[in-house]
Design a protein around this motif. Structure first.
Motif, PDB file in Angstrom:
ATOM      1  N   ASP A  64     -81.099  25.982  28.093  1.00 25.37           N
ATOM      2  CA  ASP A  64     -79.502  26.911  28.156  1.00 25.37           C
ATOM      3  C   ASP A  64     -78.662  26.154  28.241  1.00 25.37           C
ATOM      4  O   ASP A  64     -77.915  26.478  29.506  1.00 25.37           O
ATOM      5  N   GLY A  65     -78.454  24.562  27.931  1.00 26.18           N
ATOM      6  CA  GLY A  65     -77.327  23.350  28.627  1.00 26.18           C
ATOM      7  C   GLY A  65     -77.983  22.501  29.829  1.00 26.18           C
ATOM      8  O   GLY A  65     -77.198  21.858  29.732  1.00 26.18           O
ATOM      9  N   HIS A  66     -79.406  23.249  30.172  1.00 25.88           N
ATOM     10  CA  HIS A  66     -78.987  22.819  31.624  1.00 25.88           C
ATOM     11  C   HIS A  66     -78.864  21.195  31.397  1.00 25.88           C
ATOM     12  O   HIS A  66     -80.271  20.589  29.819  1.00 25.88           O
ATOM     13  N   PRO A  67     -79.547  19.935  32.280  1.00 24.73           N
ATOM     14  CA  PRO A  67     -80.038  18.590  31.535  1.00 24.73           C
ATOM     15  C   PRO A  67     -81.551  18.707  31.611  1.00 24.73           C
ATOM     16  O   PRO A  67     -81.628  18.344  30.011  1.00 24.73           O
ATOM     17  N   GLY A  68     -82.617  19.481  31.630  1.00 24.82           N
ATOM     18  CA  GLY A  68     -83.671  19.456  31.779  1.00 24.82           C
ATOM     19  C   GLY A  68     -84.557  18.847  32.988  1.00 24.82           C
ATOM     20  O   GLY A  68     -84.033  19.006  33.507  1.00 24.82           O
ATOM     21  N   LEU A  69     -85.971  19.185  32.067  1.00 22.09           N
ATOM     22  CA  LEU A  69     -86.847  18.585  33.490  1.00 22.09           C
ATOM     23  C   LEU A  69     -88.098  18.124  33.036  1.00 22.09           C
ATOM     24  O   LEU A  69     -88.868  18.897  31.947  1.00 22.09           O
ATOM     25  N   GLU A  70     -89.054  17.159  33.400  1.00 18.56           N
ATOM     26  CA  GLU A  70     -90.039  16.612  33.260  1.00 18.56           C
ATOM     27  C   GLU A  70     -90.628  17.872  33.051  1.00 18.56           C
ATOM     28  O   GLU A  70     -91.437  18.105  34.080  1.00 18.56           O
ATOM     29  N   VAL A  71     -91.772  18.129  31.701  1.00 16.24           N
ATOM     30  CA  VAL A  71     -93.296  19.168  32.249  1.00 16.24           C
ATOM     31  C   VAL A  71     -94.468  17.826  31.473  1.00 16.24           C
ATOM     32  O   VAL A  71     -95.425  18.553  31.762  1.00 16.24           O
ATOM     33  N   GLY A  72     -93.849  16.838  31.181  1.00 18.08           N
ATOM     34  CA  GLY A  72     -95.032  15.646  31.094  1.00 18.08           C
ATOM     35  C   GLY A  72     -94.726  14.233  30.664  1.00 18.08           C
ATOM     36  O   GLY A  72     -93.608  14.515  30.457  1.00 18.08           O
ATOM     37  N   MET A  73     -96.014  13.713  30.762  1.00 24.74           N
ATOM     38  CA  MET A  73     -95.400  12.300  30.750  1.00 24.74           C
ATOM     39  C   MET A  73     -96.848  11.980  29.883  1.00 24.74           C
ATOM     40  O   MET A  73     -98.052  11.726  29.720  1.00 24.74           O
ATOM     41  N   VAL A  74     -96.463  10.951  28.977  1.00 23.49           N
ATOM     42  CA  VAL A  74     -97.411  10.523  28.264  1.00 23.49           C
ATOM     43  C   VAL A  74     -97.536   8.861  27.814  1.00 23.49           C
ATOM     44  O   VAL A  74     -95.964   7.988  27.276  1.00 23.49           O
ATOM     45  N   GLY A  75     -98.410   8.249  27.947  1.00 22.47           N
ATOM     46  CA  GLY A  75     -98.924   6.640  27.939  1.00 22.47           C
ATOM     47  C   GLY A  75     -99.839   6.287  27.137  1.00 22.47           C
ATOM     48  O   GLY A  75    -100.074   7.722  26.261  1.00 22.47           O
ATOM     49  N   ARG A  76    -100.533   5.443  27.407  1.00 21.67           N
ATOM     50  CA  ARG A  76    -101.494   5.334  26.628  1.00 21.67           C
ATOM     51  C   ARG A  76    -102.868   5.300  26.905  1.00 21.67           C
ATOM     52  O   ARG A  76    -103.418   5.714  25.940  1.00 21.67           O
ATOM     53  N   GLU A  77    -102.780   6.889  27.135  1.00 16.85           N
ATOM     54  CA  GLU A  77    -103.658   8.193  27.467  1.00 16.85           C
ATOM     55  C   GLU A  77    -104.396   8.531  26.363  1.00 16.85           C
ATOM     56  O   GLU A  77    -104.908   9.825  26.411  1.00 16.85           O
ATOM     57  N   GLY A  78    -102.410   8.987  25.446  1.00 17.90           N
ATOM     58  CA  GLY A  78    -102.411  10.286  25.337  1.00 17.90           C
ATOM     59  C   GLY A  78    -101.683   9.449  23.646  1.00 17.90           C
ATOM     60  O   GLY A  78    -101.466   8.314  22.833  1.00 17.90           O
ATOM     61  N   MET A  79    -101.039  10.809  23.627  1.00 17.52           N
ATOM     62  CA  MET A  79    -100.528  10.568  22.334  1.00 17.52           C
ATOM     63  C   MET A  79     -98.320  11.671  22.040  1.00 17.52           C
ATOM     64  O   MET A  79     -98.917  12.612  22.877  1.00 17.52           O
ATOM     65  N   LEU A  80     -97.450  11.049  21.584  1.00 13.27           N
ATOM     66  CA  LEU A  80     -96.364  11.828  21.266  1.00 13.27           C
ATOM     67  C   LEU A  80     -96.534  12.252  19.798  1.00 13.27           C
ATOM     68  O   LEU A  80     -96.566  11.554  18.829  1.00 13.27           O
ATOM     69  N   GLY A  81     -96.823  13.822  19.528  1.00 15.13           N
ATOM     70  CA  GLY A  81     -96.110  13.710  18.204  1.00 15.13           C
ATOM     71  C   GLY A  81     -98.026  15.306  17.563  1.00 15.13           C
ATOM     72  O   GLY A  81     -97.905  15.700  16.903  1.00 15.13           O
ATOM     73  N   THR A  82     -98.958  15.483  18.915  1.00 14.11           N
ATOM     74  CA  THR A  82     -99.963  16.769  18.716  1.00 14.11           C
ATOM     75  C   THR A  82     -99.347  17.998  17.917  1.00 14.11           C
ATOM     76  O   THR A  82    -100.808  18.520  17.796  1.00 14.11           O
TER      77      THR A  82
END
Length: 229
Positions: A60-78
């Motif tokens: 609803d237009g709010h700035p947002g909230l972090e729900v996850g973090m992707v670093g060396r342990e993972g992948m973006l685009g699963t």
């Protein structure tokens, strides 16, 4: 590209790893770079090496909230591993550094013929689902101080350094709280000798103490990853 590797790639057999790396290109993740937006076609997947990415839900237009973090342990685009072509969440670079990048069509072709990659990503997606559930419960039930300690530990794990740069405004944005709450929580951690924080420069001074301060979600996330990957 640095000698350090992405953990999901390291877990592959030598032949599967070589097959995947043959279609990778090295890129640099730039601080605050937007990697994707909800509803957009997935153009690339990323396997971070020493950079890391925040995954953010917006409502609803709010700035947002972090729900996850992707670093060396993972992948973006699963989502591509599930046959979904569009991006579900906003993602932005939180820590600059190196990553491997693969164009979406090349990745999908590789995934279809690389059984080891399929198995690894299915396990990783299960871990992500568990972490998303933990994040929702953490937001609802845990106090700002333990949540901040958890976030700092997660960032330190992916930054591979005791020191990194982060503003109070950004922390408030990531944790979904008012800036005054971050000021109070960070001040308490500093008074206890766990961190040193000045004008956006943060240093972890007492890692065991910070782990003791963090909510149980941090240990649960680590345990889920270790058990499956």
């Amino acid at each position: 590209m640095p000698a350090a590797e992405n953990h999901l790639i390291e877990l592959l057999s030598r032949s599967d790893r070589q097959s995947l790396l043959a279609i990778c290109e090295p890129v640099q993740l730039v601080l605050a770079e937007v990697m994707c937006e909800p509803g957009e076609p997935t153009r690339h997947v990323y396997f971070p090496v020493d950079g890391f990415i925040s995954v953010i839900a917006r409502i609803d237009g709010h700035p947002g909230l972090e729900v996850g973090m992707v670093g060396r342990e993972g992948m973006l685009g699963t989502q591509l591993a599930l046959g979904v072509a569009t991006t579900p969440l906003h993602a932005v670079v939180q820590g600059p550094g190196a990553a491997w990048r693969i164009a979406a069509p090349d990745f999908q072709r590789e995934l279809a013929r690389n059984a080891g990659l399929q198995r690894g990503l299915h396990r990783y997606i299960h871990v992500l689902m568990s972490q998303l559930a933990d994040s929702a419960a953490c937001l609802r039930f845990h106090l700002i101080g333990p949540r901040l300690a958890r976030w700092l530990l997660m960032s330190q794990d992916r930054a591979h350094s005791d020191s990194f740069r982060v503003t109070q405004e950004f922390l408030a944005y990531m944790l979904g709280v008012r800036r005054v709450g971050i000021t109070e929580a960070a001040g308490a951690l500093q008074r206890d000798g766990l961190i040193q924080y000045s004008r956006g420069d943060l240093k972890v001074l007492d890692r065991p103490g910070l782990e003791a301060m963090a909510c149980a979600c941090y240990a649960a996330d680590k345990r889920a990853y270790a058990e499956l990957l």
